[in-house]
Design a protein around this motif. Structure first.
Motif, PDB file in Angstrom:
ATOM      1  N   TYR A  38      46.090 -15.491 -25.863  1.00 45.70           N
ATOM      2  CA  TYR A  38      45.195 -16.350 -26.648  1.00 45.70           C
ATOM      3  C   TYR A  38      44.462 -17.370 -25.778  1.00 45.70           C
ATOM      4  CZ  TYR A  38      47.418 -14.491 -30.896  1.00 45.70           C
ATOM      5  OH  TYR A  38      47.875 -13.680 -31.904  1.00 45.70           O
ATOM      6  N   VAL A  39      45.155 -17.954 -24.777  1.00 46.33           N
ATOM      7  CA  VAL A  39      44.452 -18.932 -23.935  1.00 46.33           C
ATOM      8  C   VAL A  39      43.426 -18.236 -23.050  1.00 46.33           C
ATOM      9  CG1 VAL A  39      46.312 -20.621 -23.977  1.00 46.33           C
ATOM     10  CG2 VAL A  39      46.220 -18.957 -22.111  1.00 46.33           C
ATOM     11  N   ALA A  40      43.669 -16.972 -22.677  1.00 54.08           N
ATOM     12  CA  ALA A  40      42.657 -16.227 -21.938  1.00 54.08           C
ATOM     13  C   ALA A  40      41.408 -16.072 -22.803  1.00 54.08           C
ATOM     14  CB  ALA A  40      43.195 -14.852 -21.530  1.00 54.08           C
ATOM     15  N   ALA A  41      41.612 -15.769 -24.088  1.00 57.19           N
ATOM     16  CA  ALA A  41      40.486 -15.635 -25.009  1.00 57.19           C
ATOM     17  C   ALA A  41      39.804 -16.973 -25.251  1.00 57.19           C
ATOM     18  CB  ALA A  41      40.975 -15.045 -26.333  1.00 57.19           C
ATOM     19  N   LEU A  42      40.593 -18.047 -25.331  1.00 52.51           N
ATOM     20  CA  LEU A  42      39.996 -19.378 -25.496  1.00 52.51           C
ATOM     21  C   LEU A  42      39.162 -19.750 -24.277  1.00 52.51           C
ATOM     22  CD1 LEU A  42      41.618 -22.528 -27.008  1.00 52.51           C
ATOM     23  CD2 LEU A  42      40.463 -22.696 -24.810  1.00 52.51           C
ATOM     24  N   GLY A  43      39.668 -19.409 -23.080  1.00 54.08           N
ATOM     25  CA  GLY A  43      38.911 -19.702 -21.868  1.00 54.08           C
ATOM     26  C   GLY A  43      37.571 -18.988 -21.855  1.00 54.08           C
ATOM     27  N   LEU A  44      37.538 -17.720 -22.257  1.00 57.29           N
ATOM     28  CA  LEU A  44      36.272 -16.983 -22.347  1.00 57.29           C
ATOM     29  C   LEU A  44      35.340 -17.612 -23.380  1.00 57.29           C
ATOM     30  CD1 LEU A  44      37.335 -13.219 -22.182  1.00 57.29           C
ATOM     31  CD2 LEU A  44      36.279 -14.601 -20.384  1.00 57.29           C
ATOM     32  N   THR A  45      35.917 -18.054 -24.500  1.00 50.37           N
ATOM     33  CA  THR A  45      35.104 -18.685 -25.537  1.00 50.37           C
ATOM     34  C   THR A  45      34.475 -19.970 -25.030  1.00 50.37           C
ATOM     35  OG1 THR A  45      36.587 -17.758 -27.224  1.00 50.37           O
ATOM     36  CG2 THR A  45      35.125 -19.537 -27.910  1.00 50.37           C
ATOM     37  N   ALA A  46      35.269 -20.773 -24.342  1.00 51.11           N
ATOM     38  CA  ALA A  46      34.746 -22.022 -23.784  1.00 51.11           C
ATOM     39  C   ALA A  46      33.647 -21.749 -22.762  1.00 51.11           C
ATOM     40  CB  ALA A  46      35.880 -22.816 -23.138  1.00 51.11           C
ATOM     41  N   LEU A  47      33.843 -20.723 -21.935  1.00 55.59           N
ATOM     42  CA  LEU A  47      32.844 -20.358 -20.935  1.00 55.59           C
ATOM     43  C   LEU A  47      31.544 -19.923 -21.604  1.00 55.59           C
ATOM     44  CD1 LEU A  47      32.311 -19.946 -17.888  1.00 55.59           C
ATOM     45  CD2 LEU A  47      33.259 -17.631 -18.130  1.00 55.59           C
ATOM     46  N   TYR A  48      31.657 -19.209 -22.700  1.00 52.97           N
ATOM     47  CA  TYR A  48      30.472 -18.759 -23.447  1.00 52.97           C
ATOM     48  C   TYR A  48      29.732 -19.930 -24.084  1.00 52.97           C
ATOM     49  CZ  TYR A  48      27.720 -16.540 -27.130  1.00 52.97           C
ATOM     50  OH  TYR A  48      26.698 -16.153 -27.974  1.00 52.97           O
ATOM     51  N   LEU A  49      30.484 -20.918 -24.580  1.00 54.43           N
ATOM     52  CA  LEU A  49      29.853 -22.048 -25.273  1.00 54.43           C
ATOM     53  C   LEU A  49      29.212 -23.045 -24.315  1.00 54.43           C
ATOM     54  CD1 LEU A  49      32.544 -22.922 -28.002  1.00 54.43           C
ATOM     55  CD2 LEU A  49      30.422 -21.633 -28.304  1.00 54.43           C
ATOM     56  N   GLU A  50      29.694 -23.112 -23.087  1.00 54.84           N
ATOM     57  CA  GLU A  50      29.233 -24.132 -22.152  1.00 54.84           C
ATOM     58  C   GLU A  50      27.829 -23.808 -21.636  1.00 54.84           C
ATOM     59  OE1 GLU A  50      28.611 -27.271 -20.471  1.00 54.84           O
ATOM     60  OE2 GLU A  50      30.694 -27.155 -21.187  1.00 54.84           O
ATOM     61  N   GLU A  51      26.893 -24.726 -21.885  1.00 57.33           N
ATOM     62  CA  GLU A  51      25.508 -24.523 -21.465  1.00 57.33           C
ATOM     63  C   GLU A  51      25.179 -25.223 -20.154  1.00 57.33           C
ATOM     64  OE1 GLU A  51      23.428 -22.486 -22.752  1.00 57.33           O
ATOM     65  OE2 GLU A  51      24.621 -21.924 -24.500  1.00 57.33           O
ATOM     66  N   ALA A  52      26.066 -26.116 -19.692  1.00 54.85           N
ATOM     67  CA  ALA A  52      25.798 -26.811 -18.430  1.00 54.85           C
ATOM     68  C   ALA A  52      25.900 -25.832 -17.265  1.00 54.85           C
ATOM     69  CB  ALA A  52      26.785 -27.958 -18.242  1.00 54.85           C
ATOM     70  N   PRO A  53      25.002 -25.926 -16.293  1.00 57.46           N
ATOM     71  CA  PRO A  53      25.003 -24.955 -15.182  1.00 57.46           C
ATOM     72  C   PRO A  53      26.009 -25.310 -14.093  1.00 57.46           C
ATOM     73  CG  PRO A  53      23.169 -26.473 -14.932  1.00 57.46           C
ATOM     74  CD  PRO A  53      23.849 -26.836 -16.235  1.00 57.46           C
ATOM     75  N   ASN A  54      26.524 -24.274 -13.450  1.00 56.02           N
ATOM     76  CA  ASN A  54      27.291 -24.388 -12.218  1.00 56.02           C
ATOM     77  C   ASN A  54      28.493 -25.336 -12.325  1.00 56.02           C
ATOM     78  OD1 ASN A  54      25.420 -22.663 -10.864  1.00 56.02           O
ATOM     79  ND2 ASN A  54      24.027 -24.414 -10.707  1.00 56.02           N
ATOM     80  N   ARG A  55      29.193 -25.242 -13.449  1.00 54.63           N
ATOM     81  CA  ARG A  55      30.396 -26.044 -13.635  1.00 54.63           C
ATOM     82  C   ARG A  55      31.627 -25.212 -13.302  1.00 54.63           C
ATOM     83  NH1 ARG A  55      28.356 -31.057 -13.411  1.00 54.63           N
ATOM     84  NH2 ARG A  55      26.846 -31.446 -15.069  1.00 54.63           N
ATOM     85  N   GLN A  56      32.773 -25.872 -13.300  1.00 56.69           N
ATOM     86  CA  GLN A  56      34.026 -25.201 -12.974  1.00 56.69           C
ATOM     87  C   GLN A  56      35.002 -25.345 -14.128  1.00 56.69           C
ATOM     88  OE1 GLN A  56      36.314 -26.953  -9.788  1.00 56.69           O
ATOM     89  NE2 GLN A  56      37.540 -25.131  -9.459  1.00 56.69           N
ATOM     90  N   MET A  57      35.635 -24.235 -14.505  1.00 53.21           N
ATOM     91  CA  MET A  57      36.733 -24.234 -15.461  1.00 53.21           C
ATOM     92  C   MET A  57      37.928 -23.567 -14.796  1.00 53.21           C
ATOM     93  SD  MET A  57      34.908 -23.099 -19.046  1.00 53.21           S
ATOM     94  CE  MET A  57      33.570 -24.053 -19.776  1.00 53.21           C
ATOM     95  N   LEU A  58      39.132 -23.977 -15.188  1.00 49.99           N
ATOM     96  CA  LEU A  58      40.344 -23.435 -14.581  1.00 49.99           C
ATOM     97  C   LEU A  58      41.346 -22.987 -15.645  1.00 49.99           C
ATOM     98  CD1 LEU A  58      41.265 -25.998 -11.746  1.00 49.99           C
ATOM     99  CD2 LEU A  58      40.292 -23.719 -11.450  1.00 49.99           C
ATOM    100  N   ILE A  59      42.024 -21.896 -15.365  1.00 44.16           N
ATOM    101  CA  ILE A  59      43.266 -21.564 -16.046  1.00 44.16           C
ATOM    102  C   ILE A  59      44.332 -21.572 -14.965  1.00 44.16           C
ATOM    103  CG2 ILE A  59      44.588 -19.875 -17.354  1.00 44.16           C
ATOM    104  CD1 ILE A  59      42.037 -18.877 -18.605  1.00 44.16           C
ATOM    105  N   VAL A  60      45.329 -22.448 -15.119  1.00 45.76           N
ATOM    106  CA  VAL A  60      46.359 -22.635 -14.101  1.00 45.76           C
ATOM    107  C   VAL A  60      47.688 -22.115 -14.633  1.00 45.76           C
ATOM    108  CG1 VAL A  60      47.595 -24.305 -12.676  1.00 45.76           C
ATOM    109  CG2 VAL A  60      45.174 -24.666 -13.205  1.00 45.76           C
ATOM    110  N   ALA A  61      48.324 -21.239 -13.873  1.00 43.31           N
ATOM    111  CA  ALA A  61      49.628 -20.696 -14.241  1.00 43.31           C
ATOM    112  C   ALA A  61      50.642 -21.066 -13.158  1.00 43.31           C
ATOM    113  CB  ALA A  61      49.554 -19.182 -14.402  1.00 43.31           C
TER     114      ALA A  61
END
Length: 573
Positions: free
Chosen positions: A102-125
């Protein structure tokens, strides 16, 4: 979900247990940007599970509980200011509830919604296996949908997924102290936070991740985890305590963390008959009969979870979020289940204990170069005659080399101010003797049998006490082993009746949770030998102090201490 009332602090949810029993998500109503929430849900729901036969969509396979989390985290909005409300979210949910998927899917959703260019998102395990599984789930969802292949670029070797339109990246990484470099991520998802509690530098990394939270860009943090398979420690203990405080309305007026905790109340966690009853499991398993087969879970408990006490504790911590430590001792000390119900939050330290007491006794348990030393003060409260407790522990630097398994935990106790790291035995003894002198100067120690100690290995301590003019008959040896039976068996009765209060020192709760109790002849015994390699030094010091307090002592200055203490304000400076 019921809307939160105006009287409650933000994100407080006092009816969380009622919600869980009703099959609802244990969180208050969160104001949403409806358009953004709808967009997030539409994208999330069309994602497919790559490792399930038939690759069903999340619209079919995911429970509403995680959709509530998704919307609250990605689309919260203050109706007046139009600003985001949920900057952090902590979800604790038992094992096998599909949280990594589910968090993998949430991460993809957040990436899709984000309109700001060249930002960084992380999933840390916390481990390579978990990070690889998380990345595999995310890339698998993309490769099942040609439309998503046009939206995202997948770089397998880097565990990186980027949105082609914006260049913003979602990186899946294994925890390391160097995971955050350069730009602070605008969104970080931390899977299995409880595992990071075992890593000594996790707090520093968390602080670095949160550095974006004070910039104009700001950054969000979602933490999702099961309960730990050992007593909570480090960053996990810190975040869990914070979340629980927010949940009951004690986290400040406007917290930024939304707690979503799938757990039984303390009373039910302490009642083994309750949580062993499979009829109650559905309350804290939101994916029961989705990713979890209810009969298979029962069979696993009957065949594997009940093999022995240790196996049951680990099974319950992972599958039911039962917290290991106080109250889950199995063959633990009989006072452990009552320890946390006897917290007095106003009892902040030794000064407060002295001010409220009519007489005190001190127990000491000394240790060698690879052990802890501990001192515990028990005060008998004026008028109520309740016992009040406070302690201090010491460790030499060699302990961190020889006891690496508990090193990070000891560092946390040092930060709490309850453990002193001494350079050598002389410094350790002088520090303990100074505390004894301080209590003696208050006039609250009896003339005889006010300081009790185990006679083993205390030569340096006796010298330091003598330098403070603290000697026999004030200082006396306390017989150990079965001769501590009175303290081992009677202190739990005081705890059960709340006739013994303490200030919730984490190191003391740890020692209490570590203690094992066994029957020798007709006596219950708690010793270091019985408890194994775990540390119980402060509890042994408590027992020594209790044995002296059971003698019903009187303070050396008598009962009328009020005027004396009022004339000595420097004692409490």
């Amino acid at each position: 979900m019921q809307p939160a009332t105006d009287e409650l602090p933000r994100f407080a949810c006092p009816d969380w247990w009622d919600k869980l029993r009703a099959g609802q998500t244990p969180m208050p109503e969160v104001p949403l940007n409806r358009e953004k929430a709808a967009k997030a849900l539409a994208f999330f729901n069309r994602l497919r599970l790559p490792d399930v036969p038939g690759t069903p969509t999340l619209a079919e396979a995911c429970g509403d509980w995680f959709r509530d989390i998704l919307c609250a985290f990605l689309a919260s909005e203050d109706p007046e200011t139009r600003q985001r409300l949920v900057w952090e979210l902590l979800c604790m949910v038992p094992k096998k509830n599909s949280k990594t998927t589910y968090v993998a899917a949430l991460g993809l959703t957040a990436l899709y919604l984000e309109e700001a260019p060249n930002r960084q998102m992380l999933i840390v395990a916390p481990s390579q296996n978990i990070s690889e599984r998380c990345f595999d789930q995310a890339q698998g969802m993309i490769r099942l949908d040609d439309r998503l292949n046009k939206i995202f670029k997948v770089q397998d070797h880097l565990k990186c997924i980027s949105r082609r339109k914006t260049g913003t990246e979602l990186n899946v990484k294994t925890f390391d102290t160097s995971i955050v470099t350069g730009e602070i991520p605008i969104l970080t998802i931390i899977d299995e936070l409880h595992e990071l509690g075992k890593k000594p530098k996790a707090a520093a990394v968390m602080q670095q991740i949160r550095g974006g939270g004070i910039t104009k860009q700001r950054g969000q943090v979602l933490m999702i985890t099961t309960q730990s398979d050992e007593a909570p420690t480090g960053i996990w203990e810190t975040e869990l305590k914070k979340a629980r405080a927010i949940r009951v309305g004690k986290g400040g007026a406007a917290p930024i963390m939304l707690p979503v905790l799938y757990e039984f109340p303390v009373e039910q966690q302490l009642d083994a008959a309750y949580w062993r009853d499979a009829r109650h499991w559905k309350s804290i398993l939101p994916n029961l009969d989705r990713s979890i087969d209810s009969q298979a879970l029962i069979d696993d408990y009957e065949n594997n979870g009940k093999v022995n006490k240790e196996a049951e504790q680990i099974w319950a911590s992972q599958h039911l979020n039962i917290e290991i430590g106080v109250g889950l001792g199995g063959d633990g000390w009989s006072g452990a289940p009552h320890w946390m119900s006897c917290v007095d939050s106003s009892l902040k330290g030794l000064d407060e204990l002295l001010a409220r007491s009519e007489v005190c006794t001190i127990g000491i348990d000394w240790g060698g170069a690879d052990d802890l030393a501990a001192l515990y003060v028990i005060g008998r409260e004026k008028k109520t005659k309740r016992w009040l407790g406070w302690g201090k522990a010491w460790a030499r630097r060699t302990v961190f080399e020889q006891r690496k398994g508990i090193a990070s935990r000891l560092r946390q106790f040092e930060q709490d101010g309850d453990l002193i790291i001494a350079a050598n035995g002389e410094e350790q003894a002088m520090s303990a003797a100074a505390i004894c002198r301080r209590v003696a100067d208050s006039g609250l120690l009896p003339e005889q049998a006010g300081i009790g100690l185990d006679s083993a290995g205390v030569a340096l301590l006796l010298d330091a006490l003598e330098d403070e003019e603290l000697t026999q008959p004030l200082v006396q040896s306390v017989a150990q082993g079965w001769k501590l039976q009175t303290a081992v068996s009677s202190v739990p009765l005081k705890l059960e009746d709340r006739r013994f209060l303490h200030g919730d020192q984490a190191i003391m709760a740890w020692c209490v949770g570590n203690a094992k109790q066994t029957l020798r002849g007709s006596n219950y015994v708690v010793t270091k030998e019985v408890s194994g390699a775990t540390k119980i030094d402060m509890l042994m010091a408590l027992f020594n102090a209790a044995m002296l307090m059971f003698q019903n002592p009187e303070a050396s200055l008598g009962n009328d201490l009020g005027d004396y203490l009022a004339s000595k304000p420097e004692m409490f400076a």
